[in-house]
Write a protein that holds these residues in place. Structure first.
Motif, PDB file in Angstrom:
ATOM      1  N   LEU A  23      -5.010  -6.232  41.830  1.00 37.24           N
ATOM      2  CA  LEU A  23      -5.080  -7.431  40.991  1.00 37.24           C
ATOM      3  C   LEU A  23      -5.383  -6.999  39.553  1.00 37.24           C
ATOM      4  CD1 LEU A  23      -6.991  -9.587  43.565  1.00 37.24           C
ATOM      5  CD2 LEU A  23      -4.878 -10.321  42.474  1.00 37.24           C
ATOM      6  N   CYS A  24      -4.967  -7.817  38.599  1.00 37.13           N
ATOM      7  CA  CYS A  24      -5.126  -7.466  37.188  1.00 37.13           C
ATOM      8  C   CYS A  24      -6.606  -7.376  36.814  1.00 37.13           C
ATOM      9  CB  CYS A  24      -4.498  -8.525  36.286  1.00 37.13           C
ATOM     10  SG  CYS A  24      -2.787  -8.892  36.603  1.00 37.13           S
ATOM     11  N   ALA A  25      -6.871  -6.668  35.739  1.00 36.26           N
ATOM     12  CA  ALA A  25      -8.226  -6.642  35.194  1.00 36.26           C
ATOM     13  C   ALA A  25      -8.624  -8.070  34.821  1.00 36.26           C
ATOM     14  CB  ALA A  25      -8.269  -5.748  33.965  1.00 36.26           C
ATOM     15  N   GLY A  26      -9.819  -8.440  35.198  1.00 34.82           N
ATOM     16  CA  GLY A  26     -10.314  -9.763  34.827  1.00 34.82           C
ATOM     17  C   GLY A  26      -9.868 -10.885  35.745  1.00 34.82           C
ATOM     18  N   CYS A  27      -9.087 -10.559  36.783  1.00 27.62           N
ATOM     19  CA  CYS A  27      -8.598 -11.597  37.698  1.00 27.62           C
ATOM     20  C   CYS A  27      -9.752 -12.160  38.530  1.00 27.62           C
ATOM     21  CB  CYS A  27      -7.535 -11.019  38.624  1.00 27.62           C
ATOM     22  SG  CYS A  27      -7.020 -12.172  39.911  1.00 27.62           S
ATOM     23  N   GLY A  28      -9.764 -13.471  38.689  1.00 27.36           N
ATOM     24  CA  GLY A  28     -10.834 -14.101  39.455  1.00 27.36           C
ATOM     25  C   GLY A  28     -10.602 -14.096  40.951  1.00 27.36           C
ATOM     26  N   ALA A  29      -9.355 -13.867  41.370  1.00 27.77           N
ATOM     27  CA  ALA A  29      -9.015 -14.037  42.794  1.00 27.77           C
ATOM     28  C   ALA A  29      -9.817 -13.101  43.700  1.00 27.77           C
ATOM     29  CB  ALA A  29      -7.520 -13.838  43.004  1.00 27.77           C
ATOM     30  N   SER A  30     -10.003 -11.840  43.249  1.00 29.80           N
ATOM     31  CA  SER A  30     -10.729 -10.898  44.112  1.00 29.80           C
ATOM     32  C   SER A  30     -12.214 -11.267  44.174  1.00 29.80           C
ATOM     33  CB  SER A  30     -10.562  -9.465  43.605  1.00 29.80           C
ATOM     34  OG  SER A  30     -11.075  -9.352  42.292  1.00 29.80           O
ATOM     35  N   ILE A  31     -12.733 -11.816  43.082  1.00 26.85           N
ATOM     36  CA  ILE A  31     -14.141 -12.252  43.072  1.00 26.85           C
ATOM     37  C   ILE A  31     -14.311 -13.364  44.110  1.00 26.85           C
ATOM     38  CG2 ILE A  31     -15.977 -13.294  41.669  1.00 26.85           C
ATOM     39  CD1 ILE A  31     -14.645 -12.058  39.193  1.00 26.85           C
ATOM     40  N   VAL A  32     -13.345 -14.258  44.152  1.00 26.43           N
ATOM     41  CA  VAL A  32     -13.393 -15.358  45.116  1.00 26.43           C
ATOM     42  C   VAL A  32     -13.371 -14.802  46.539  1.00 26.43           C
ATOM     43  CG1 VAL A  32     -12.186 -17.394  45.994  1.00 26.43           C
ATOM     44  CG2 VAL A  32     -12.257 -16.957  43.521  1.00 26.43           C
ATOM     45  N   ALA A  33     -12.375 -13.956  46.821  1.00 30.41           N
ATOM     46  CA  ALA A  33     -12.192 -13.483  48.189  1.00 30.41           C
ATOM     47  C   ALA A  33     -13.396 -12.651  48.645  1.00 30.41           C
ATOM     48  CB  ALA A  33     -10.914 -12.654  48.291  1.00 30.41           C
ATOM     49  N   ARG A  34     -13.888 -11.770  47.764  1.00 29.62           N
ATOM     50  CA  ARG A  34     -14.999 -10.887  48.130  1.00 29.62           C
ATOM     51  C   ARG A  34     -16.254 -11.692  48.463  1.00 29.62           C
ATOM     52  NH1 ARG A  34     -14.924  -7.895  43.542  1.00 29.62           N
ATOM     53  NH2 ARG A  34     -17.117  -8.351  43.180  1.00 29.62           N
ATOM     54  N   ASN A  35     -16.554 -12.641  47.576  1.00 31.20           N
ATOM     55  CA  ASN A  35     -17.793 -13.392  47.751  1.00 31.20           C
ATOM     56  C   ASN A  35     -17.706 -14.384  48.902  1.00 31.20           C
ATOM     57  OD1 ASN A  35     -19.434 -12.146  45.803  1.00 31.20           O
ATOM     58  ND2 ASN A  35     -18.317 -13.191  44.190  1.00 31.20           N
ATOM     59  N   VAL A  36     -16.550 -14.982  49.081  1.00 27.17           N
ATOM     60  CA  VAL A  36     -16.396 -15.903  50.212  1.00 27.17           C
ATOM     61  C   VAL A  36     -16.618 -15.156  51.519  1.00 27.17           C
ATOM     62  CG1 VAL A  36     -14.690 -17.222  51.537  1.00 27.17           C
ATOM     63  CG2 VAL A  36     -14.962 -17.642  49.081  1.00 27.17           C
ATOM     64  N   LEU A  37     -16.071 -13.946  51.618  1.00 27.69           N
ATOM     65  CA  LEU A  37     -16.214 -13.185  52.865  1.00 27.69           C
ATOM     66  C   LEU A  37     -17.654 -12.732  53.089  1.00 27.69           C
ATOM     67  CD1 LEU A  37     -12.857 -11.203  52.900  1.00 27.69           C
ATOM     68  CD2 LEU A  37     -13.549 -13.031  54.449  1.00 27.69           C
ATOM     69  N   LYS A  38     -18.399 -12.551  52.013  1.00 25.33           N
ATOM     70  CA  LYS A  38     -19.836 -12.244  52.184  1.00 25.33           C
ATOM     71  C   LYS A  38     -20.534 -13.399  52.898  1.00 25.33           C
ATOM     72  CE  LYS A  38     -20.502  -9.336  48.064  1.00 25.33           C
ATOM     73  NZ  LYS A  38     -20.930  -8.027  48.555  1.00 25.33           N
ATOM     74  N   GLY A  39     -20.005 -14.606  52.691  1.00 31.04           N
ATOM     75  CA  GLY A  39     -20.596 -15.785  53.310  1.00 31.04           C
ATOM     76  C   GLY A  39     -20.403 -15.846  54.813  1.00 31.04           C
ATOM     77  N   ALA A  40     -19.516 -14.991  55.336  1.00 37.83           N
ATOM     78  CA  ALA A  40     -19.277 -14.996  56.790  1.00 37.83           C
ATOM     79  C   ALA A  40     -20.331 -14.188  57.533  1.00 37.83           C
ATOM     80  CB  ALA A  40     -17.883 -14.452  57.089  1.00 37.83           C
TER      81      ALA A  40
END
Lengths: 319, 374
Positions: A23-40
């Motif tokens: 993903l591009c530098a500064g992209c929010g998508a990986s932040i979303v996916a990483r943190n959501v999965l921490k919630g599992a």
């Protein structure tokens, strides 16, 4: 209601979307996916991903960034495919053929959720599958080259809402997916942002722990499409939340809860619009009224949200 | 003036010159640039371009606009054609003129998003339930993208049917020299839509003979227009009468098949004494031309038939060309699709399929080697 994770606990939870994705530098998508999965927490998870930036960039041949079972679906039906996975899991569980406590999550961008995917999302919510739907919302089809979506804000430039003498960017306001999801009367709907990791993880945790469908709509910066500074990516989301363009709130069994109210620190939408090239044309004298129009819309929606939050719990018995 | 443009740009130019005034599409690589260009180019000429919320909405809007009197076009790639499928059937049933550009990429499903293939040829041919003839044109270069788009509009209007332009990534996204004056001169004259006289008793699907195509009357015009996707008679009333159903079924078939030669666009380059014929379409035709040139330069003999109209099948010229040789070579960027049509028409001939679906082009050398041309 979500309670925030301690920083210590945050660090302890490992990454299930690993580094090395493209993903591009500064992209929010990986932040979303990483943190959501921490919630599992420790649950094994099945990840569904609709076609989009997140899918393309995390599973480039011959690598994958996902540590969990992963299904890439067509653009329009990640919610349906994950519905099938979840339904099959329930059947296998009933037959005694599986005993792992699986969780199910579907990721889609705003194009794949607000537009082409809304039918399959609506169906899955109405049927009541036990899964979490996560929309990372960057307000346009970034993967195919910045075309407008139902999530694109008023006045924004995209390649299909060009700017010029006749048209000053997108002529319509965006639709409100979070409210649409809430209208399905599912147990848990929340709006979050990439700038507040702990809030996002806590909401993901509640979503995974919820029996039945849960929906997270997460504001996600796209520096390429927004034409903004990569280093300002997280700050951009923070400012958008601070302006109440993107309120952080939850709808828990029909009860609206606002998680963050900037009160006197509420900033004008123009503050962040000025920093995003997609709005640069609006700061010419002839288009200034559109900035005001967006401001009025945001103010109106914010007041409406506060009014909703002031309503009594619909589940409570009235006297 | 020589310009340097991509095939998708030429499609847009051809559409506007053909009188297209409505476009609806949905983002998909490698067809998105048509959507983006239409957004820019159509409004200044009084047209409208809309981005739909998905492919079904996009083609649905096109059908609505076409029935209301505008020449309409949409553009997508393979996964989008999958979602168009039902509405293509609807356009056949309602006799709606419509141009559908399919900038093919390798499938199935999401496939290779930015790599080309000709994998959708039979998919487009058999795109609808019920199985009816389709009109499919295949450009091999930027100029074709212009001229065949104009032709596609003419055929759509003349035969009141959806027409596919079977482009592909290599043709659609490759920039090359484009001479607008030359392309304009080579293109057919854009036809106006035949419109029913205001004072006639209007029957939306009048066809006294099965191959007859009647003029249209726009929704909102002088006549009360009925449109239905159910089996109907010439007046667009639903019918269960087997004789009427048979007549209408024949109509949808024969209005295309009986006029196949009128839609014939091809280049036949026979060489006296050649024992081998290459039949090619789309981007493979360019490799085939290269192969023919190399063979002839080295003193070998080979004939070439380049088909721009791939459906309806150009049976007369294919039969004639095949009769002259004992071997037929058909290169295609799929696992062998059109070659089966050729085999059916070339009994007793040695028909060699050269196929590639690795996202790379078939080279002239590969055609020569696998086709045994030297």
């Amino acid at each position: 209601m979500a309670t925030k994770l301690s920083p210590k606990e945050y660090v302890k939870r490992g990454d299930r979307l690993t580094g090395g994705h493209r993903l591009c530098a500064g992209c929010g998508a990986s932040i979303v996916a990483r943190n959501v999965l921490k919630g599992a927490k420790d649950h094994p998870v099945v990840v569904g991903a609709a076609t989009g930036c997140l899918e393309v960039s995390t599973s480039l041949y011959p690598y994958t960034a996902w540590e969990d079972a992963y299904i890439h679906t067509a653009f329009e039906n990640v919610a349906a495919t994950v519905s099938g996975v979840e339904a099959a899991y329930q059947s296998l569980k009933k037959q005694g053929k599986i005993d792992k406590p699986f969780k199910f999550v579907a990721f889609g961008g705003d194009g794949g959720t607000y537009d082409i995917g809304i039918q399959s999302l609506s169906g899955a919510l109405e049927r009541g599958h036990d899964f979490v739907y996560v929309c990372y919302d960057n307000g346009a089809y970034m993967n195919t080259g910045f075309q407008r979506s139902g999530a694109t804000p008023l006045g924004a430039w995209t390649t299909t809402t060009p700017t010029g003498k006749v048209q000053p960017g997108k002529p319509q306001q965006r639709k409100n997916l979070t409210q649409i999801a809430a209208a399905h009367n599912v147990p848990y709907v929340a709006q979050a942002s990439i700038h507040d990791f702990r809030d996002l993880i806590s909401k993901a945790e509640v979503a995974f722990d919820t029996e039945g469908p849960a929906v997270l709509v997460v504001l996600s910066t796209c520096p390429r499409g927004w034409r903004c500074d990569v280093a300002q990516s997280v700050n951009m989301a923070r400012m958008m939340v601070q302006s109440c363009y993107w309120p952080l709130y939850e709808v828990i069994d029909g009860k609206y809860v606002i998680n963050y109210d900037p009160k006197k620190r509420k900033i004008p939408v123009a503050d962040w619009m000025k920093l995003q090239g997609r709005f640069s044309h609006l700061f010419k004298p002839e288009s200034q009224h559109l900035v005001q129009e967006l401001q009025d819309y945001v103010d109106r929606e914010w007041e409406r949200l506060k009014a909703l939050a002031s309503l009594p719990n619909p589940g409570a018995t009235t006297e | 003036m020589i310009e340097f443009i991509e095939g998708n740009d030429a499609v847009v130019r051809g559409a506007i010159d053909a009188g297209c005034r409505f476009f609806a599409g949905y983002p998909i690589t490698p067809a998105s640039s048509i959507l983006v260009s239409m957004m820019r180019e159509l409004p200044p000429v009084g047209g409208i371009a809309i981005q739909g919320e998905d492919e079904m909405a996009s083609i649905g809007m096109c059908i609505g606009a076409a029935m209301t009197g505008l020449k309409a076009m949409t553009a997508t790639s393979g996964p989008g054609v999958s979602l168009y499928s039902e509405n293509v059937g609807l356009a056949i049933m309602g006799e709606t003129p419509l141009v559908i550009v399919n900038v093919q990429r390798q499938g199935p499903s999401t496939g290779s998003a930015t790599k080309g293939a000709d994998g959708d040829i039979l998919f487009m041919r058999w795109v609808t339930s019920g199985g009816f003839p389709m009109i499919i044109l295949s450009p091999e270069n930027v100029q074709d993208c212009y001229t065949l788009t104009v032709a596609a509009f003419n055929f759509a209007e003349r035969y009141r049917a959806p027409v596919f332009l079977a482009s592909q990534r290599e043709v659609g996204l490759t920039r090359e020299a484009f001479n607008y004056e030359h392309a304009w001169a080579e293109a057919p004259t854009p036809l106006p839509r035949p419109v029913a006289a205001p004072d006639c008793v209007y029957e939306p699907h009048a066809c006294p003979t099965p191959d007859h195509v009647s003029p249209m009357s726009p929704i909102g015009g002088p006549h009360l227009v009925r449109y239905t996707t159910s089996t109907h008679d010439q007046r667009a009333y639903l019918t269960g009468d087997p004789d009427v159903i048979e007549h209408m079924t024949n109509h949808y078939r024969r209005k295309i098949l009986d006029h196949a030669e009128e839609m014939g666009i091809y280049e036949y380059d026979p060489q006296r004494g050649a024992d081998t014929l290459i039949i090619a379409y789309g981007v493979c035709a360019r490799s085939a031309r290269g192969a023919v040139k190399m063979v002839r330069e080295k003193g070998g003999k080979v004939s070439l038939l380049v088909l721009k109209t791939i459906y309806p099948m150009q049976r007369r010229v294919i039969k004639e060309a095949v009769a002259e040789v004992s071997r037929v070579v058909v290169p295609e960027m799929n696992m062998g699709q059109y070659v089966w049509e050729i085999r059916a028409m070339a009994p007793g001939k040695d028909t060699i399929a050269i196929n590639r679906m690795s996202t790379t082009l078939i080279s002239p050398e590969e055609i020569i080697a696998k086709g045994g041309l030297l």
